[in-house]
Design a protein around this motif. Structure first.
Motif, mmCIF file in Angstrom:
data_model
loop_
_atom_site.group_PDB
_atom_site.id
_atom_site.type_symbol
_atom_site.label_atom_id
_atom_site.label_comp_id
_atom_site.label_asym_id
_atom_site.label_seq_id
_atom_site.Cartn_x
_atom_site.Cartn_y
_atom_site.Cartn_z
ATOM 1 N N ILE A 1 -12.427 18.086 1.653
ATOM 2 C CA ILE A 1 -12.394 18.299 3.096
ATOM 3 C C ILE A 1 -13.747 18.762 3.627
ATOM 4 C CG2 ILE A 1 -9.929 18.805 3.093
ATOM 5 C CD1 ILE A 1 -10.704 21.761 3.445
ATOM 6 N N GLU A 2 -14.653 19.199 2.745
ATOM 7 C CA GLU A 2 -15.977 19.601 3.204
ATOM 8 C C GLU A 2 -16.712 18.435 3.860
ATOM 9 O OE1 GLU A 2 -14.693 20.625 0.350
ATOM 10 O OE2 GLU A 2 -14.626 22.770 0.774
ATOM 11 N N GLN A 3 -16.320 17.217 3.546
ATOM 12 C CA GLN A 3 -16.939 16.033 4.141
ATOM 13 C C GLN A 3 -16.405 15.751 5.541
ATOM 14 O OE1 GLN A 3 -16.130 12.808 1.418
ATOM 15 N NE2 GLN A 3 -16.559 14.055 -0.367
ATOM 16 N N TYR B 1 -14.056 24.395 12.055
ATOM 17 C CA TYR B 1 -13.250 25.583 11.811
ATOM 18 C C TYR B 1 -12.285 25.414 10.642
ATOM 19 C CZ TYR B 1 -14.875 27.303 16.346
ATOM 20 O OH TYR B 1 -15.651 27.743 17.398
ATOM 21 N N THR B 2 -12.163 24.204 10.120
ATOM 22 C CA THR B 2 -11.230 23.943 9.019
ATOM 23 C C THR B 2 -11.581 24.802 7.804
ATOM 24 O OG1 THR B 2 -10.853 21.660 9.741
ATOM 25 C CG2 THR B 2 -10.373 22.165 7.449
ATOM 26 N N LYS B 3 -10.539 25.298 7.151
ATOM 27 C CA LYS B 3 -10.759 26.138 5.969
ATOM 28 C C LYS B 3 -9.633 25.898 4.974
ATOM 29 C CE LYS B 3 -11.632 30.997 4.697
ATOM 30 N NZ LYS B 3 -12.954 30.730 4.078
ATOM 31 N N LEU B 4 -9.981 25.812 3.694
ATOM 32 C CA LEU B 4 -8.989 25.639 2.634
ATOM 33 C C LEU B 4 -8.951 26.885 1.766
ATOM 34 C CD1 LEU B 4 -6.972 23.734 1.168
ATOM 35 C CD2 LEU B 4 -8.891 23.008 -0.269
ATOM 36 N N PHE B 5 -7.782 27.508 1.692
ATOM 37 C CA PHE B 5 -7.572 28.658 0.809
ATOM 38 C C PHE B 5 -6.941 28.132 -0.479
ATOM 39 C CE2 PHE B 5 -7.272 30.078 5.186
ATOM 40 C CZ PHE B 5 -8.115 31.178 5.223
ATOM 41 N N ASN B 6 -7.754 27.950 -1.502
ATOM 42 C CA ASN B 6 -7.254 27.366 -2.759
ATOM 43 C C ASN B 6 -7.564 28.227 -3.974
ATOM 44 O OD1 ASN B 6 -9.986 26.946 -2.834
ATOM 45 N ND2 ASN B 6 -9.874 24.794 -3.455
#
Length: 323
Positions: free
Chosen positions: A189-191, A206-211
């Protein structure tokens, strides 16, 4: 109906082996029986396409969508075929999941996390009255599409499989699916998150992934992890009997007063999902906000994203507190 020659040229078909990771509540016509419906897959494929390729010019986006996914006047360039699963749907209660205790000030309320996440498809008195496809159900899914839209279709499908879910309560972690990466590349998703937020759910800066959750042996444990973190983070935003901040995260709030119920509704920008890993199961939470403005209110995106950022800090805190 017009005749479009592109429907019959350069058609590609890809087949995938799909496995159900968390219980899948995908309703049939009677909303009680479970059914693997191609229309549901196609609708979600369209949703995830919009998160990448949509734009704020709604009329233009609609035209682009209709070229790919069809309309009443135009045949779709995409066709989905599903082979019957190896396990029939079942109608039975799910395990409650890890227990949580919430203080109301006067007493403690104890509940199971999975029961909490299933609110709406689980009746408080009678349990689960809808069928679901159990974990480990396997089925084959094929997508036919025009070669010219291959990247858009495969990328959208990958996001659906790796970050979203299918069926009822998919944003709460139900209906998580798995396809081996050798069959379907997992896109980072960084792309996708360099742009300003749109007026609908879409990737943005603003998108963020908590993984950074830990691997678990069972899907119940992985879903309990992300459920616990989400519940605690949302509850900790304000006093249990206040709803201003929580109503910005999602509405309606069932137990709130009329003022918050009448404000309308909007879906939460958090997608809970369980992945299959080499060591078992692992949860994640995707934060996917949009340029939200509450109707009939002067609150704007700045307040919305401020509360979301506060929630994100709480999520990070409670992930660190997990045992």
């Amino acid at each position: 109906m017009n005749f479009y020659i592109e429907h019959y040229k350069n058609v590609i078909e890809k087949e995938f082996d799909v496995k159900v990771i968390t219980p899948l509540f995908l309703g049939g016509a009677d909303k009680i029986s479970a059914e693997l419906r191609t229309a549901s897959f196609k609708g979600l494929l369209r949703f995830w396409w919009r998160t990448i390729y949509g734009n704020n010019d709604i009329n233009k986006m609609k035209q682009e969508e209709e070229i790919i996914f069809g309309s009443t006047n135009r045949k779709s360039l995409v066709k989905i075929i599903i082979e019957k699963g190896n396990s029939p749907p079942v109608k039975k209660n799910l395990p409650q999941g890890r227990k949580l205790s919430i203080s109301t000030g006067k007493r403690n309320i104890n509940f199971g996390i999975i029961d909490y996440l299933a609110y709406g498809i689980r009746d408080h008195k009678n349990g689960y009255e809808r069928e679901h496809f159990p974990v480990e159900t396997k089925f084959k899914l094929a997508i036919q599409y025009n070669k010219n839209i291959e990247e858009q279709i495969i990328k959208s499908f990958s996001l659906l499989i790796n970050y979203g879910g299918l069926g009822a309560k998919s944003r709460n972690g139900f209906g998580s699916l798995y396809i081996q990466e050798k069959q379907l590349e997992k896109y980072s998703i960084e792309q996708l998150n360099k742009v300003e937020p749109k007026y609908f759910t879409a990737f943005s800066k603003y998108t963020k992934l908590f993984n950074n959750f830990k691997d678990k042996n069972l899907w119940i444990e992985a879903l309990s992890d992300i459920g616990e973190v989400y519940i605690k983070a949302r509850r900790s935003l304000e006093n249990l009997h206040l709803y201003k901040k929580r109503s910005l995260i999602a509405k309606p709030i069932i137990q709130a007063d009329e003022r918050y119920i009448k404000e309308g509704r909007h879906s939460k920008p958090y997608f809970l999902h369980v992945n299959k890993t080499q060591n078992g199961y692992k949860g994640q939470i995707l934060f996917l906000p949009y340029n939200y403005k509450a109707p009939n209110d002067n609150r704007r995106f700045s307040e919305y994203i401020k509360i979301c950022n506060e929630m994100n800090k709480k999520i990070e805190q409670f992930i660190g507190d997990l045992k």
